[in-house]
Design an enzyme around this catalytic site. Structure first.
Site, PDB file in Angstrom:
ATOM      1  N   ALA A 183      37.484  32.010  34.877  1.00 51.54           N
ATOM      2  CA  ALA A 183      38.518  31.722  33.488  1.00 51.54           C
ATOM      3  C   ALA A 183      39.643  32.729  34.019  1.00 51.54           C
ATOM      4  O   ALA A 183      40.673  32.120  34.507  1.00 51.54           O
ATOM      5  CB  ALA A 183      37.840  32.490  32.367  1.00 51.54           C
ATOM      6  N   CYS A 184      39.643  33.959  33.480  1.00 50.80           N
ATOM      7  CA  CYS A 184      40.662  34.982  33.705  1.00 50.80           C
ATOM      8  C   CYS A 184      41.196  35.167  35.123  1.00 50.80           C
ATOM      9  O   CYS A 184      42.431  35.185  35.362  1.00 50.80           O
ATOM     10  CB  CYS A 184      40.645  36.200  32.901  1.00 50.80           C
ATOM     11  SG  CYS A 184      40.466  35.833  31.045  1.00 50.80           S
ATOM     12  N   ILE A 185      40.333  35.294  35.967  1.00 51.31           N
ATOM     13  CA  ILE A 185      40.758  35.492  37.386  1.00 51.31           C
ATOM     14  C   ILE A 185      41.236  34.141  37.951  1.00 51.31           C
ATOM     15  O   ILE A 185      42.499  34.078  38.411  1.00 51.31           O
ATOM     16  CB  ILE A 185      39.320  35.737  38.401  1.00 51.31           C
ATOM     17  CG1 ILE A 185      38.837  37.284  38.036  1.00 51.31           C
ATOM     18  CG2 ILE A 185      39.851  35.769  39.788  1.00 51.31           C
ATOM     19  CD1 ILE A 185      39.754  38.347  38.093  1.00 51.31           C
TER      20      ILE A 185
END
Length: 187
Positions: A115-117
Site C-alpha cells: 500500500a503506502c510503500i
C-alpha cells in the site's frame, strides 16, 4: 543519477511504522530493528531521517494505533510528514521538504509493502527521484482473507519488481539493510 540534478543528497524515509499499522505484521520486530539500524546509520552520517505518519478514518490522529512504535524514536529536529493518502507525496509537504534539503535519492523503509510503500516508491520515481527500497526493512499485514497473497509473498514480490524498475535518468534498487549506503550510489 536522479533527474533532479540540483539535488545531490540522500534521505531516509520511515513510512507508517505505527502501532495500528504494524500490529501482527510478519517479522515485525526484525523489520523494526532493521529500520532502527538504518536510522542510527543515517544520523551518524548526517543524512536526514524523514518520518511519515498516516491517518484516516480507521487510524485516528492522536490515537494509540496512530502513534509510532515505541522502539523507534524520532528526534525533535527530524521532520514529520503527516499524510492521508498512500503516496507520501500526495497533499503533503514532502516534496517541498526534500527540495529544501537538496534530496534526489530516497532510501525507503516502513509499512505497508503493498500500500503506502508501493505508492510512495512510484510517487517518488515519477517525480524524478532515485529510489532504493530496503528489502528487509518493510512489511505488511496479512490480508489473505481478502484475496491477497500471504504477507511474505507480498514483501518478496515488492522487492523483486522494484529492482527491475527503470526510467530515463532514474534508478530503482532493492538492497538489504547491511548493504545500504547513503551516497549517490546508495547501495
Amino acid at each position: 543519477m536522479t533527474t533532479l540534478l540540483e539535488r545531490p543528497n540522500t534521505a531516509l524515509l520511515v513510512i507508517d511504522v505505527q502501532n495500528g499499522v504494524v500490529e501482527g505484521a510478519p517479522d515485525r520486530d526484525g523489520v523494526i530493528a532493521n529500520i532502527d539500524t538504518l536510522v542510527d546509520k543515517a544520523r551518524a552520517e548526517d543524512v536526514p531521517v524523514i518520518w511519515v505518519q498516516h491517518s484516516d478514518d480507521d487510524l485516528a490522529r492522536d490515537s494509540e494505533p496512530w502513534q509510532y512504535v515505541r522502539e523507534l524514536v524520532r528526534r525533535d529536529a527530524e521532520p514529520l510528514v503527516h499524510k492521508t493518502y498512500g503516496d507520501s507525496f500526495e497533499d503533503t509537504e514532502l516534496e517541498a521538504l526534500l527540495a529544501e534539503l537538496g534530496v534526489g535519492l530516497l532510501v525507503v523503509t516502513g509499512a505497508q509493502s503493498d500500500a503506502c510503500i508501493r505508492s510512495t516508491l512510484h510517487g517518488a520515481f515519477v517525480r524524478g527521484y532515485d529510489v532504493t527500497l530496503v528489502s528487509d526493512a518493510h512489511t505488511t499485514q496479512d490480508l489473505s482473507e481478502y484475496g491477497a497473497p500471504a504477507p511474505h509473498q507480498v514483501v518478496a514480490h515488492t522487492n523483486l519488481y522494484w529492482q527491475w524498475q527503470s526510467a530515463p535518468g532514474r534508478r530503482a534498487k532493492t538492497v538489504g539493510t547491511a548493504e545500504v549506503t547513503f551516497t549517490a550510489d546508495a547501495g
